[in-house]
Write a protein that holds these residues in place. Structure first.
Motif, PDB file in Angstrom:
ATOM      1  N   ASN A   1     -37.614   5.843   4.047  1.00 33.62           N
ATOM      2  CA  ASN A   1     -38.576   6.367   5.004  1.00 33.62           C
ATOM      3  C   ASN A   1     -39.695   7.069   4.241  1.00 33.62           C
ATOM      4  O   ASN A   1     -39.498   8.145   3.662  1.00 33.62           O
TER       5      ASN A   1
ATOM      6  N   LYS B   1     -37.738   9.733  14.919  1.00 34.55           N
ATOM      7  CA  LYS B   1     -38.149   8.606  14.080  1.00 34.55           C
ATOM      8  C   LYS B   1     -38.103   8.972  12.607  1.00 34.55           C
ATOM      9  O   LYS B   1     -37.849   8.128  11.741  1.00 34.55           O
ATOM     10  N   CYS B   2     -38.385  10.242  12.318  1.00 37.72           N
ATOM     11  CA  CYS B   2     -38.278  10.776  10.958  1.00 37.72           C
ATOM     12  C   CYS B   2     -37.506  12.085  11.036  1.00 37.72           C
ATOM     13  O   CYS B   2     -37.600  12.814  12.031  1.00 37.72           O
TER      14      CYS B   2
ATOM     15  N   ARG C   1     -32.371   8.366  20.465  1.00 37.68           N
ATOM     16  CA  ARG C   1     -32.353   7.894  19.087  1.00 37.68           C
ATOM     17  C   ARG C   1     -32.649   6.397  19.021  1.00 37.68           C
ATOM     18  O   ARG C   1     -32.098   5.594  19.766  1.00 37.68           O
ATOM     19  N   GLY C   2     -33.549   6.037  18.126  1.00 36.35           N
ATOM     20  CA  GLY C   2     -33.899   4.640  17.920  1.00 36.35           C
ATOM     21  C   GLY C   2     -34.903   4.081  18.897  1.00 36.35           C
ATOM     22  O   GLY C   2     -35.247   2.898  18.821  1.00 36.35           O
ATOM     23  N   SER C   3     -35.415   4.909  19.800  1.00 35.67           N
ATOM     24  CA  SER C   3     -36.341   4.414  20.822  1.00 35.67           C
ATOM     25  C   SER C   3     -37.779   4.771  20.467  1.00 35.67           C
ATOM     26  O   SER C   3     -38.044   5.648  19.645  1.00 35.67           O
ATOM     27  N   ALA C   4     -38.714   4.096  21.133  1.00 31.09           N
ATOM     28  CA  ALA C   4     -40.133   4.393  20.937  1.00 31.09           C
ATOM     29  C   ALA C   4     -40.509   5.757  21.488  1.00 31.09           C
ATOM     30  O   ALA C   4     -41.521   6.340  21.100  1.00 31.09           O
TER      31      ALA C   4
ATOM     32  N   ASP D   1     -41.395  12.237  16.879  1.00 30.84           N
ATOM     33  CA  ASP D   1     -41.861  11.689  15.608  1.00 30.84           C
ATOM     34  C   ASP D   1     -41.075  12.259  14.429  1.00 30.84           C
ATOM     35  O   ASP D   1     -40.784  11.542  13.467  1.00 30.84           O
TER      36      ASP D   1
END
Length: 312
Positions: free
Chosen positions: A132, A171-172, A102-105, A109
């Motif tokens: 978002n 991310k979403c 969570r919260g990482s690149a 997606d």
């Protein structure tokens, strides 16, 4: 109206069902898609089906030891493992490693999380925040293409609070709450609606990935502002139930003085709030243990900027 938001293509998408093991539409669909994964494929994306809580799904219960959909807070995910951890805490960390962190690149997606409710919520689209653009445009796409479902957008997280749901790993994230459906039961009409809504969401992602521009818009959202417990006696037992005039009235405006509870002696109890508000998740079976008779939501109009795929 704000300008255009540009985002990278969404190629890594997961569809999670059975986060609550007795919400059967998601359990049935994910088990089906695990055998027929091509139904989750589009030109630019192949979504991965995930049975979130296998132990709870196998037993047909909401959770095995702890509500999985409350286990994705940063505190829980970052805590060192312990042999005393409930199964769902270990599973949350496993999902976070699989689809996050969570919260990482490296996080997925998007995660689509499938739920049923015993409340008369219809087709409800759940987002954590309204900021978002991808999540909000996905909701708008569903509302535009499935108007006969009358989908509503519910914002579950209050400002300043940590997120806790499985879709927050990506991310979403987008939650789907369809009802009314009893726990442990699958209804063909609800199942078909959920399947159609997921297919529509994947179509949206595919169009976004291909470069379609989605114009700015305004929409109504229902944002969580509090909750109401049942009246209780001195020993903590529920002393009144949802009033017939409130039952099944999710998303209908509740005014001060409207009747909300009924005692076994036949006494009606009115709503004592200071202003009109929208009740949601009315008489949700899973919320009895959480001491929630219904949740209060404010209807808030929001502006969402245009959305387009980033081109490098």
């Amino acid at each position: 109206m704000p300008g255009t938001v540009y985002v990278d293509p969404l190629h890594r998408v997961a569809v999670a069902g059975g986060t609550h093991g007795n919400e059967m539409s998601g359990v049935f669909l994910v088990k089906h898609w695990l055998k027929h994964s091509s139904q989750l494929e589009r030109d630019t994306v192949s979504a991965v089906p995930l049975l979130s809580n296998p132990k709870a799904s196998e037993k047909g219960v909401r959770y095995y030891e702890k509500d999985l959909n409350r286990c994705f807070t940063l505190d829980i995910l970052s805590a060192p493992d312990s042999p005393d951890d409930p199964y769902e805490v270990l599973r949350a960390k496993e999902i976070n490693r699989l689809l996050g962190p969570r919260g990482s690149a490296n996080a997925y997606d998007m995660i689509l999380d499938l739920h049923n409710t015993t409340s008369n919520m219809g087709v409800c689209l759940i987002v954590s925040r309204v900021h978002n653009a991808v999540e909000m445009h996905a909701c708008q796409y569903i509302q535009t293409h499935l108007p006969h479902y009358n989908p509503r957008i519910y914002v579950y997280a209050k400002p300043g609070t940590d997120l806790y749901s499985v879709d927050s790993v990506a991310k979403c994230g987008l939650g789907f709450e369809l009802g009314p459906q009893p726990q442990g039961v699958v209804r063909a009409d609800i199942l078909q609606k959920m399947k159609t809504v997921i297919e529509m969401t994947l179509d949206f992602i595919n169009h976004l990935n291909k470069g379609m521009e989605f114009p700015a818009f305004e929409t109504d959202t229902y944002q969580c502002s509090g909750q109401v417990d049942f009246p209780r006696s001195s020993d903590g037992e529920i002393s009144a139930v949802i009033h017939p005039s409130l039952q099944d009235k999710d998303f209908s405006l509740l005014h001060p003085g409207d009747l909300i509870f009924l005692t076994l002696d036949g006494q009606s109890i009115p709503y004592s709030g200071e202003k009109p508000i929208y009740p949601v998740f009315i008489n949700e079976a899973a919320y009895y243990e959480k001491k929630i008779a219904f949740i209060l939501a404010e209807k808030i109009r929001v502006s969402v900027p245009a959305l387009r795929r980033q081109t490098h």
